[in-house]
Design an enzyme around this catalytic site. Structure first.
Site, short mmCIF file in Angstrom:
data_model
loop_
_atom_site.label_atom_id
_atom_site.label_comp_id
_atom_site.label_asym_id
_atom_site.label_seq_id
_atom_site.Cartn_x
_atom_site.Cartn_y
_atom_site.Cartn_z
N ASP A 24 48.30 -69.87 -82.75
CA ASP A 24 49.67 -70.36 -82.58
C ASP A 24 50.66 -69.21 -82.42
O ASP A 24 51.80 -69.43 -82.03
CB ASP A 24 50.06 -71.21 -83.80
CG ASP A 24 51.45 -71.80 -83.67
OD1 ASP A 24 51.72 -72.45 -82.63
OD2 ASP A 24 52.28 -71.62 -84.59
N VAL A 41 48.00 -68.67 -87.89
CA VAL A 41 49.29 -69.34 -87.97
C VAL A 41 50.31 -68.45 -88.69
O VAL A 41 51.37 -68.92 -89.10
CB VAL A 41 49.19 -70.70 -88.69
CG1 VAL A 41 48.44 -71.70 -87.85
CG2 VAL A 41 48.53 -70.55 -90.07
N GLU A 44 55.12 -62.74 -77.07
CA GLU A 44 55.40 -64.14 -76.76
C GLU A 44 56.61 -64.24 -75.84
O GLU A 44 57.61 -63.55 -76.07
CB GLU A 44 55.67 -64.92 -78.06
CG GLU A 44 54.48 -64.92 -79.01
CD GLU A 44 54.73 -65.71 -80.29
OE1 GLU A 44 55.78 -66.40 -80.37
OE2 GLU A 44 53.90 -65.65 -81.20
N ARG A 96 51.31 -64.28 -88.13
CA ARG A 96 52.00 -63.48 -87.12
C ARG A 96 50.94 -62.86 -86.21
O ARG A 96 49.89 -62.40 -86.68
CB ARG A 96 52.85 -62.38 -87.77
CG ARG A 96 54.19 -62.87 -88.30
CD ARG A 96 55.10 -63.29 -87.15
NE ARG A 96 56.45 -63.67 -87.56
CZ ARG A 96 56.83 -64.92 -87.78
NH1 ARG A 96 55.96 -65.91 -87.69
NH2 ARG A 96 58.09 -65.19 -88.10
N HIS A 108 53.21 -71.26 -79.99
CA HIS A 108 54.03 -71.05 -81.20
C HIS A 108 54.86 -72.29 -81.50
O HIS A 108 56.07 -72.21 -81.77
CB HIS A 108 54.93 -69.83 -81.04
CG HIS A 108 55.32 -69.23 -82.36
ND1 HIS A 108 55.67 -67.92 -82.52
CD2 HIS A 108 55.42 -69.77 -83.62
CE1 HIS A 108 55.96 -67.67 -83.79
NE2 HIS A 108 55.82 -68.79 -84.48
#
Length: 260
Positions: A197, A171, A202, A173, A221
């Protein structure tokens, strides 16, 4: 270009994509939204741990198939979790997992002067203790910021040190974990699973292995995207602005050279 600027605030907690050289060298203080998003991230970590411990994927798969297939599940009380990056998110994670009866280990760049000051932590490790901590963990929670020192922090050597039934939860980076090394560890079943996450790129590209691996729980995310997350971030800024206007000490002042 803004010679009169006196203060910069980032609504986000992570600053890896905002720290350009001129800002780092400037004497202007930089603050961030650390703490605003920590409670829901702590809840996500707890949910991810329960997801694997109770094998919710198997329950859903059997339910959809109409199969009655009792099986044993894992109790998380008494299990060990290690938190890589013990900042505000790490503390939110630790308090929730400790309440579930888990033993919590933590690693941070600088160990506190009073190692037993935090009742949620059984033991605090410094950077040199990463492998020692990982070898003890049933669950590894990555909550570290992305800096030159943390990029690729969890790689082949670290996955090799983990238990074969360990679960990784990220959770922090994405690039803190070597993604290719993690895909290999998951594909080869050298660890039990991962709940993610955040990612190196991304959104994930179509066809990425994470979409098809059955031992991955994937969140786009959005683990901290409560309905009021933007309001909470703005309310924190307004409180900061009131401090600024009154010439009071600002909260969450960032060490720009360290990156957090």
């Amino acid at each position: 270009m803004c010679p009169a600027v006196r203060w910069v605030h980032s609504r986000a907690a992570g600053l890896d994509d905002q720290l350009f050289p001129e800002l780092i060298e400037s004497p202007v203080p930089l603050t961030n939204g650390s703490g605003v998003f920590s409670p829901p991230l702590g809840e996500f970590v707890l949910g991810a741990i329960l997801y694997f411990a109770k094998d919710f994927r198997r329950l859903i798969r059997n339910q959809v198939a109409g199969v009655w297939d009792p099986f044993d599940i894992t109790e998380i009380s008494g299990r060990t979790v290690g938190i890589v990056g013990y900042g505000d998110i790490g503390r939110a994670v630790a308090s929730r997992l400790r309440a579930m009866g888990m033993q919590v280990l933590a690693l941070r760049r600088q160990s506190p002067q009073a190692p037993n000051a935090d009742p949620s932590i059984s033991r605090m490790f410094g950077p040199d203790g990463l492998l020692e901590m990982l070898a003890q963990c049933d669950y590894v929670v990555v909550a570290a910021p992305l800096t030159p020192q943390t990029r690729g922090l969890i790689g082949e050597r670290e996955f090799a040190a983990m238990k074969p039934d360990a679960v990784v939860v990220n959770v922090g980076r994405g690039p803190v974990i070597d993604e290719a090394a993690m895909v290999r560890a998951l594909t080869e079943r050298r660890i039990l699973g991962a709940a993610l996450d955040v990612f190196t790129t991304e959104p994930l590209v179509p066809g990425h292995p994470f979409f098809t691996l059955d031992n991955v729980l994937l969140s786009p995310h959005s683990a901290d995207h409560t309905p009021d997350w933007q309001d909470r971030a703005m309310l924190f800024f307004l409180a900061q602005f009131e401090r600024f206007a009154k010439d009071e000490p600002l909260l969450n002042v960032v060490n720009k050279k360290q990156g957090y």
